[in-house]
Each structure stands twice: as structure tokens, then as C-alpha cells.
Write a protein that holds these residues in place. Structure first.
Motif, PDB file in Angstrom:
ATOM      1  N   GLY A  37     -58.393   2.906-112.533  1.00 39.01           N
ATOM      2  CA  GLY A  37     -57.973   4.488-113.163  1.00 39.01           C
ATOM      3  C   GLY A  37     -56.583   4.754-113.166  1.00 39.01           C
ATOM      4  O   GLY A  37     -56.087   5.753-112.990  1.00 39.01           O
ATOM      5  N   VAL A  38     -55.523   3.773-113.012  1.00 38.56           N
ATOM      6  CA  VAL A  38     -54.156   4.037-112.901  1.00 38.56           C
ATOM      7  C   VAL A  38     -53.625   3.540-114.480  1.00 38.56           C
ATOM      8  O   VAL A  38     -53.950   3.009-115.245  1.00 38.56           O
ATOM      9  CB  VAL A  38     -53.501   3.015-111.991  1.00 38.56           C
ATOM     10  N   GLU A  39     -52.804   5.020-114.974  1.00 41.90           N
ATOM     11  CA  GLU A  39     -52.309   4.914-116.247  1.00 41.90           C
ATOM     12  C   GLU A  39     -51.459   3.505-116.420  1.00 41.90           C
ATOM     13  O   GLU A  39     -50.597   3.232-115.684  1.00 41.90           O
ATOM     14  CB  GLU A  39     -51.549   6.182-116.750  1.00 41.90           C
ATOM     15  N   ILE A  40     -51.763   2.913-117.430  1.00 44.62           N
ATOM     16  CA  ILE A  40     -50.849   1.742-117.874  1.00 44.62           C
ATOM     17  C   ILE A  40     -49.515   2.269-118.704  1.00 44.62           C
ATOM     18  O   ILE A  40     -49.409   2.984-119.146  1.00 44.62           O
ATOM     19  CB  ILE A  40     -51.560   0.920-118.950  1.00 44.62           C
ATOM     20  N   GLY A  41     -48.414   1.457-117.877  1.00 40.04           N
ATOM     21  CA  GLY A  41     -47.087   1.492-118.364  1.00 40.04           C
ATOM     22  C   GLY A  41     -46.419   2.474-117.731  1.00 40.04           C
ATOM     23  O   GLY A  41     -45.012   2.818-118.237  1.00 40.04           O
ATOM     24  N   TRP A  42     -46.828   3.246-116.829  1.00 39.83           N
ATOM     25  CA  TRP A  42     -46.118   4.279-115.824  1.00 39.83           C
ATOM     26  C   TRP A  42     -46.218   3.994-114.411  1.00 39.83           C
ATOM     27  O   TRP A  42     -47.369   3.367-114.035  1.00 39.83           O
ATOM     28  CB  TRP A  42     -46.803   5.507-116.330  1.00 39.83           C
ATOM     29  N   THR A  43     -45.424   4.183-113.758  1.00 40.62           N
ATOM     30  CA  THR A  43     -45.306   4.035-112.076  1.00 40.62           C
ATOM     31  C   THR A  43     -45.420   5.532-111.550  1.00 40.62           C
ATOM     32  O   THR A  43     -44.725   6.334-111.950  1.00 40.62           O
ATOM     33  CB  THR A  43     -43.972   3.591-111.639  1.00 40.62           C
ATOM     34  N   GLN A  44     -46.496   5.503-110.753  1.00 39.11           N
ATOM     35  CA  GLN A  44     -46.806   7.152-110.337  1.00 39.11           C
ATOM     36  C   GLN A  44     -45.603   7.485-109.113  1.00 39.11           C
ATOM     37  O   GLN A  44     -45.167   6.521-108.744  1.00 39.11           O
ATOM     38  CB  GLN A  44     -48.202   7.179-109.525  1.00 39.11           C
ATOM     39  N   ILE A  45     -45.289   8.768-109.207  1.00 38.71           N
ATOM     40  CA  ILE A  45     -44.159   9.345-108.354  1.00 38.71           C
ATOM     41  C   ILE A  45     -44.996  10.332-107.677  1.00 38.71           C
ATOM     42  O   ILE A  45     -45.526  11.274-107.904  1.00 38.71           O
ATOM     43  CB  ILE A  45     -43.242  10.007-109.119  1.00 38.71           C
ATOM     44  N   ASN A  46     -44.758  10.218-106.339  1.00 37.55           N
ATOM     45  CA  ASN A  46     -45.614  11.027-105.529  1.00 37.55           C
ATOM     46  C   ASN A  46     -44.896  11.115-104.130  1.00 37.55           C
ATOM     47  O   ASN A  46     -45.018  10.353-102.991  1.00 37.55           O
ATOM     48  CB  ASN A  46     -47.070  10.716-105.033  1.00 37.55           C
ATOM     49  N   THR A  47     -43.574  11.594-104.060  1.00 38.56           N
ATOM     50  CA  THR A  47     -42.538  11.387-102.485  1.00 38.56           C
ATOM     51  C   THR A  47     -43.050  11.614-101.666  1.00 38.56           C
ATOM     52  O   THR A  47     -42.797  11.011-100.521  1.00 38.56           O
ATOM     53  CB  THR A  47     -41.422  12.086-103.306  1.00 38.56           C
ATOM     54  N   ARG A  48     -43.746  12.676-101.372  1.00 41.74           N
ATOM     55  CA  ARG A  48     -43.981  13.059-100.175  1.00 41.74           C
ATOM     56  C   ARG A  48     -45.497  13.087-100.117  1.00 41.74           C
ATOM     57  O   ARG A  48     -46.302  13.766 -98.957  1.00 41.74           O
ATOM     58  CB  ARG A  48     -43.654  14.271 -99.659  1.00 41.74           C
ATOM     59  N   GLN A  49     -46.326  12.600-101.029  1.00 44.13           N
ATOM     60  CA  GLN A  49     -47.769  12.423-101.036  1.00 44.13           C
ATOM     61  C   GLN A  49     -48.475  13.768-100.974  1.00 44.13           C
ATOM     62  O   GLN A  49     -49.659  14.195-100.459  1.00 44.13           O
ATOM     63  CB  GLN A  49     -48.483  11.533 -99.885  1.00 44.13           C
ATOM     64  N   GLN A  50     -47.916  14.629-101.581  1.00 40.07           N
ATOM     65  CA  GLN A  50     -48.229  16.486-101.552  1.00 40.07           C
ATOM     66  C   GLN A  50     -48.988  16.594-103.081  1.00 40.07           C
ATOM     67  O   GLN A  50     -49.160  17.836-103.291  1.00 40.07           O
ATOM     68  CB  GLN A  50     -47.127  17.124-101.290  1.00 40.07           C
ATOM     69  N   TYR A  51     -49.158  15.702-103.889  1.00 37.21           N
ATOM     70  CA  TYR A  51     -49.718  15.954-105.109  1.00 37.21           C
ATOM     71  C   TYR A  51     -50.876  14.964-105.430  1.00 37.21           C
ATOM     72  O   TYR A  51     -50.922  13.865-105.133  1.00 37.21           O
ATOM     73  CB  TYR A  51     -48.541  15.734-106.281  1.00 37.21           C
ATOM     74  N   ILE A  52     -51.824  15.623-106.311  1.00 40.13           N
ATOM     75  CA  ILE A  52     -52.862  14.903-106.874  1.00 40.13           C
ATOM     76  C   ILE A  52     -52.369  14.421-108.357  1.00 40.13           C
ATOM     77  O   ILE A  52     -52.177  15.331-108.939  1.00 40.13           O
ATOM     78  CB  ILE A  52     -54.192  15.840-106.942  1.00 40.13           C
TER      79      ILE A  52
END
Length: 191
Positions: A37-52
């Protein structure tokens, strides 16, 4: 100071794509996801793990999906940022004059922050220039609107990093990213 910290964090998140960027499938509309379920071609950014960070199959600008970023309900005031980024590493920017990155953004109850595009021009020894549209970011609840940034490509630019990010409370959706180099649309065949 916040802008500098923001830039450093996004730059670090995106730079890990440098080695692999020529192999990445460009997923401009967020339609392609891997088996977990991870989007292909992009790196997730969640700097403080405060976002869904998630795909949305109900709200989208076109296609069947969009990428959503939502602040967790009981987050601290300093949430960091959430979103996704990628990098454009190609011989095709050599001797080109400009790059334009655009995306459609929709928001719901966005406060205390921004939702927008960030573009970083990278040189041989680090960042050459960066820009974002956070001063013109949507706030509150907004419908799909196209946002874009255009930057000049100088001889010292070796790669272009770009991301879409949200800070603050609320929710934002991103869809239909488009990259143009000298007014020519960049697609999978030009990477």
C-alpha cells in the motif's frame, strides 16, 4: 529559522532517492501502489510521526486515487510535516532554462500551517536554490485548486527535488502532479 529546518528535513528525506531515481516509475496521479500500500515513486515524509499518510479512493481530482495527509487528532503544536517527495535526476535538465512543478491540492479544516509544493534545485555540492508556495497555501476548507512553482535552471543545477507537504492541523489531498522542463511535459519516457 523554521524555513531552514523545513528545508533541511525535506532535503534529507528526498536525497535518499538519488541513487534510485532513474529506476523509479513516476506516479504523478498517485494511482500506483505496491503490495503493502505504499505509493510507487515517492518517499513518504513524516518528520515527527504526527501525520496519517494514505491513499484516498473516494476523494481525488482525477483517476481513482489521491494522496492524503492528515494531522493526528491529539498532536503537539510542533507537528513537523507530512507528505511525500521525489527527485528528478536526468541529463535532460542539462542546458535547459526552467522547470515548473504543479499539483492539485484540496484541504479540509487546515489551520496553523500550510499545504503546498516545495522545489529544491541541487548542485554538485548541495542546494543551489529552493522555493515553496506556502505563503499562497490554501487554508480552511478548499476545493481542488492547481498550484505551481517555476524556477530557472542554471548551469550548476544537477538535480531537482520536489515534494508536497502539509504542516498544521486538518487534512490535505494532493493529486495530478505535473513537471515541465522548458514547457515540455516530463513523463516516464523522459526520465
Amino acid at each position: 529559522m523554521k524555513k531552514l529546518i523545513f528545508t533541511v528535513i525535506v532535503y534529507c528525506c528526498i536525497c535518499n532517492l538519488k541513487v534510485y531515481s532513474q529506476l523509479i516509475v513516476r506516479n504523478w496521479g498517485f494511482e500506483q501502489y505496491d503490495a503493502i500500500g505504499v505509493e510507487i515513486g515517492w518517499t513518504q515524509i513524516n518528520t515527527r510521526q504526527q501525520y496519517i499518510l494514505d491513499q484516498d479512493t473516494i476523494i481525488f481530482h482525477s483517476g481513482k486515487r489521491s494522496y492524503s495527509v492528515e494531522a493526528k487528532s491529539d498532536t503537539a503544536k510542533d507537528r513537523g510535516m507530512g507528505g511525500a517527495g521525489t527527485m528528478y535526476l536526468s541529463h535532460t535538465i542539462s542546458q535547459k532554462r526552467k522547470i515548473k512543478v504543479s499539483a492539485f491540492i484540496k484541504t479540509k479544516n487546515l489551520t496553523e500551517g500550510a499545504a503546498g509544493i516545495l522545489v529544491i534545485l541541487n548542485g554538485e555540492k548541495g542546494q543551489v536554490f529552493q522555493a515553496d508556495n506556502h505563503e499562497k497555501s490554501p487554508t480552511g476548507t478548499t476545493d481542488w485548486t492547481k498550484y505551481e512553482l517555476e524556477l530557472p535552471l542554471t548551469a550548476d543545477v544537477r538535480s531537482v527535488s520536489f515534494a508536497f507537504v502539509m504542516t498544521g492541523k486538518g487534512k490535505a489531498w494532493f493529486d495530478d502532479v505535473q513537471v515541465m522542463v522548458d514547457d515540455q511535459v516530463v513523463d516516464d519516457k523522459t526520465w
